[in-house]
Design an enzyme around this catalytic site. Structure first.
Site, PDB file in Angstrom:
ATOM      1  N   GLU A  98       0.303  -1.227  -0.094  1.00 17.75           N
ATOM      2  CA  GLU A  98       0.376   0.282   0.541  1.00 17.75           C
ATOM      3  C   GLU A  98       1.467   1.287  -0.075  1.00 17.75           C
ATOM      4  O   GLU A  98       1.057   1.395   0.697  1.00 17.75           O
ATOM      5  CB  GLU A  98      -0.859  -0.374   1.164  1.00 17.75           C
ATOM      6  CG  GLU A  98      -2.270   1.111   1.137  1.00 17.75           C
ATOM      7  CD  GLU A  98      -1.550   2.693   1.328  1.00 17.75           C
ATOM      8  OE1 GLU A  98      -1.582   3.451   0.542  1.00 17.75           O
ATOM      9  OE2 GLU A  98      -1.854   2.364   2.697  1.00 17.75           O
TER      10      GLU A  98
ATOM     11  N   CYS B  58      -1.433   9.286   3.182  1.00 20.63           N
ATOM     12  CA  CYS B  58      -0.986   8.538   1.644  1.00 20.63           C
ATOM     13  C   CYS B  58      -2.510   8.817  -0.001  1.00 20.63           C
ATOM     14  O   CYS B  58      -2.312   9.014  -0.468  1.00 20.63           O
ATOM     15  CB  CYS B  58      -0.964   7.378   1.010  1.00 20.63           C
ATOM     16  SG  CYS B  58      -1.943   6.008   1.982  1.00 20.63           S
TER      17      CYS B  58
END
Length: 493
Positions: A261, A295
Site C-alpha cells: 500500500e 497517502c
C-alpha cells in the site's frame, strides 16, 4: 542499552528490549533508536534497535511457531475469540496510544483519541471475520465425489508499517494475519515504534503462543535484511512507492507474497455545479489533516479554467484562517510535520513549485513558531499537471490547483498520474459522481471530499500498490487456496 525513555502518559514496560519467541529479550545489536518530538525538537523516547542478527532470530522463532506450533491449526473461531480479547485489551490503552502518536509525530491531541478508538473498533471487526470467512468450503465437482476448497495461512508474515498512522496500520496487518493463522514479525517505522510495543504487550497479555507475534524495531538496512530472509513467506508493507518497489523486487526474486500500500497523488475534480465557497472549505481544510501526511490525501484539485481564479482566492482565504500550533493545543488545526527531513522535503517541493506555478499563499515557516517542524498550508495555482509538484507525492500541506478545459479534460488530468490510490468529485449530483468515479483509475473514490472507510477494501491502482486491506478482502492476501479432490466426504468437514 544505557538508558530508557518514554513520553509522558505512555507506559511501555520494556522499551529497551525486543519481543521475540514470547519473551522480552535484549538486542544482539546493542543499539537504540531515539525519537525526536516534532513540536519541541527534543528526544522524547528511546527504544531497542534490532540489527540483522535480531531479525534472523525473530524469523527463526516465527518460523518455528508456524511450522510446529498450534496457531495455524487452531480453529478460526478460537483465533477470533483470542483476537477479540486482544482488541478489548488495546481499548484500555487508547489514551497511551493517542499520547504516543502526538509525542512521536506531532499528531493533534484533539484528534488522537478518536483516531485510535476508531482503529480499535476496526480491529474487533477483523477479529469477527474469523467466524464468517469461508476458510473451508465444499464445492460442486464433475470429477470426484467431494471437492473442497481450503484457505490456509500463507505462513510467516513481515508486517512493516509507516510513521503517519502507526497504530491503525500495524494493528490491522497483525489482526488480518493472525486471524488467518499466520505468525507475524512487526517491524514498525523507527520514528514510531511505541505503538507496536503496546500491540506486543496485548498479544502477551491474552496468551498468544510463543513466536506467533514478534517485535523488531529497526532501521533500513536491518529491515532490508528481514525482507530478504527466505524464512519470510509474505511481506505486507505500507509506505513510499520507492521502498515498495524495492520490497517488490526482493519478494519477486524468490516468489514470496507481498501486499504493498504505497503513495498517492489523488485528484479532486470540482464540478461546475458545486459552489466555490463550499469547495474551498473542503479542499482547504482537507489538505491540513495530519499535516497533509496521508497517502490518500486529495493533493491535486482540478477545476475548469473559468472558475480557477475564484477558487484559488477562496482556498487561500480558508488556508489563511487555519490555526498553526503545537499538537497539544486543543485549538490547533495544523500541527508540525513529523520530522526534520520531512520538513526539508516539503520545503524542497515548495521551491520547485515556485519555478513552474503561482504560489498563492503559504510556503514558509510560520513566523510565530520558532521551534519545531512547522510549515504554513500552501496553495499553488495554475499548476501544470506534468510538473514535479503535480506528479510527485509531497506528503505535506501543499495543494496544487490545476485548470482544465472541461469535465472530460478534468478526468484526463486526474488519470494522468503514476499513482491511483484515491480520488473525489465535488458535485451535488450522485449520478455524476458515480459516472466520474468509475472512470477515474483509483482504488478508492468519494463524493465531496476525502472519504475513507477502512472496514471496506482499501488499496491502489498503478504505482499506488498491490492488493487490498479492509473488510473480508483484507484476509485474502494472508491465505493460500488449496483444492482437495476426494472420493468421499470426510467426517471432519
Amino acid at each position: 542499552m544505557t538508558s530508557t525513555l518514554t513520553p509522558e502518559g505512555v507506559n511501555v514496560r520494556h522499551p529497551d528490549r525486543l519481543f521475540i519467541g514470547g519473551d522480552w529479550v535484549e538486542t544482539l545489536s546493542g543499539r537504540e533508536i531515539e525519537i525526536v518530538s516534532p513540536n519541541s525538537e527534543e528526544v522524547v523516547a528511546r527504544v531497542a534497535e534490532a540489527g540483522e542478527k535480531d531479525m534472523d532470530r525473530a524469523v527463526e522463532n516465527a518460523r518455528e511457531a508456524f511450522d510446529n506450533g498450534p496457531w495455524p491449526t487452531t480453529p478460526p473461531q478460537e483465533r477470533a475469540a483470542l483476537l477479540m480479547k486482544m482488541a478489548e485489551y488495546l481499548e484500555t490503552r487508547v489514551p497511551e496510544l493517542a499520547a504516543a502518536w502526538t509525542a512521536q509525530v506531532g499528531g493533534l491531541a484533539s484528534f488522537a483519541p478518536q483516531m485510535h478508538g476508531g482503529a480499535v473498533m476496526g480491529l474487533k471487526g477483523i477479529a469477527a471475520l474469523g467466524n464468517t470467512f469461508p476458510f473451508v468450503e465444499k464445492k460442486p465437482s464433475v470429477m470426484v465425489d467431494t471437492a473442497i476448497i481450503a484457505r490456509e495461512p500463507v505462513g510467516v508474515v513481515a508486517a512493516i508499517a509507516p510513521w503517519n498512522a502507526p497504530f491503525g496500520i500495524m494493528a490491522n496487518k497483525v489482526f488480518y494475519a493472525l486471524v488467518s493463522g499466520c505468525t507475524v514479525i512487526m517491524k514498525p517505522s523507527p520514528e514510531t515504534p511505541l505503538e507496536a510495543y503496546i500491540i506486543a504487550e496485548a498479544g502477551e497479555a491474552v496468551g498468544l503462543p510463543a513466536g506467533v507475534l514478534n517485535l523488531v524495531p529497526g532501521e533500513r538496512e536491518a529491515s532490508d535484511h528481514l525482507v530478504s530472509n527466505p524464512g519470510i513467506d509474505k511481506v505486507t508493507f505500507t509506505g513510499s512507492t520507492a521502498a515498495g518497489k524495492r520490497i517488490g523486487e526482493v519478494c519477486a526474486s524468490r516468489i514470496a507474497r507481498c501486499t504493498l500500500e504505497l503513495g498517492g497523488k489523488s485528484a479532486a475534480i470540482v464540478r461546475d455545479d458545486f459552489p466555490i465557497e463550499a469547495a474551498a472549505q473542503i479542499l482547504g481544510n482537507t489538505i491540513t489533516i495530519m499535516s497533509g501526511q496521508v497517502c490518500a490525501m486529495l493533493s491535486r484539485a482540478v477545476v475548469t479554467k473559468d472558475r480557477h481564479d475564484e477558487l484559488a482566492d477562496a482556498i487561500a482565504g480558508v488556508m489563511k484562517g487555519i490555526k498553526i500550533g503545537h499538537s497539544e493545543d486543543p485549538s490547533t488545526q495544523l500541527g508540525p510535520l513529523a520530522m526534520k527531513r520531512q520538513l526539508e522535503r516539503v520545503e524542497m517541493y515548495v521551491e520547485e513549485g515556485r519555478k513552474t506555478a503561482d504560489l498563492v499563499t503559504g510556503g514558509g515557516r510560520p513566523a510565530h513558531m520558532n521551534k519545531g517542524y512547522f510549515i504554513e498550508p500552501t496553495l499553488f495555482a495554475n499548476v501544470d499537471n506534468q510538473s514535479r509538484i503535480a506528479q510527485e507525492e509531497i506528503f505535506g500541506p501543499v495543494l496544487c490547483l490545476i485548470p482544465a478545459e472541461d469535465e472530460e479534460d478534468a478526468i484526463r488530468i486526474a488519470n494522468e498520474s503514476n499513482f491511483g490510490l484515491n480520488g473525489s468529485v465535488l458535485t451535488n449530483d450522485a449520478d455524476a459522481a458515480y459516472r466520474i468515479g468509475r472512470r477515474v483509475r483509483s482504488g478508492g473514490f468519494g463524493q465531496n471530499g476525502m472519504k475513507l472507510e477502512f472496514g471496506l477494501p482499501f488499496g491502489g491502482f498503478k504505482q499506488s500498490g498491490i492488493g487490498r486491506e479492509g473488510g473480508e478482502e483484507g484476509i485474502w492476501p494472508y491465505v493460500e487456496t488449496k483444492t482437495l479432490l476426494l472420493d468421499g466426504e470426510p467426517t471432519s468437514l
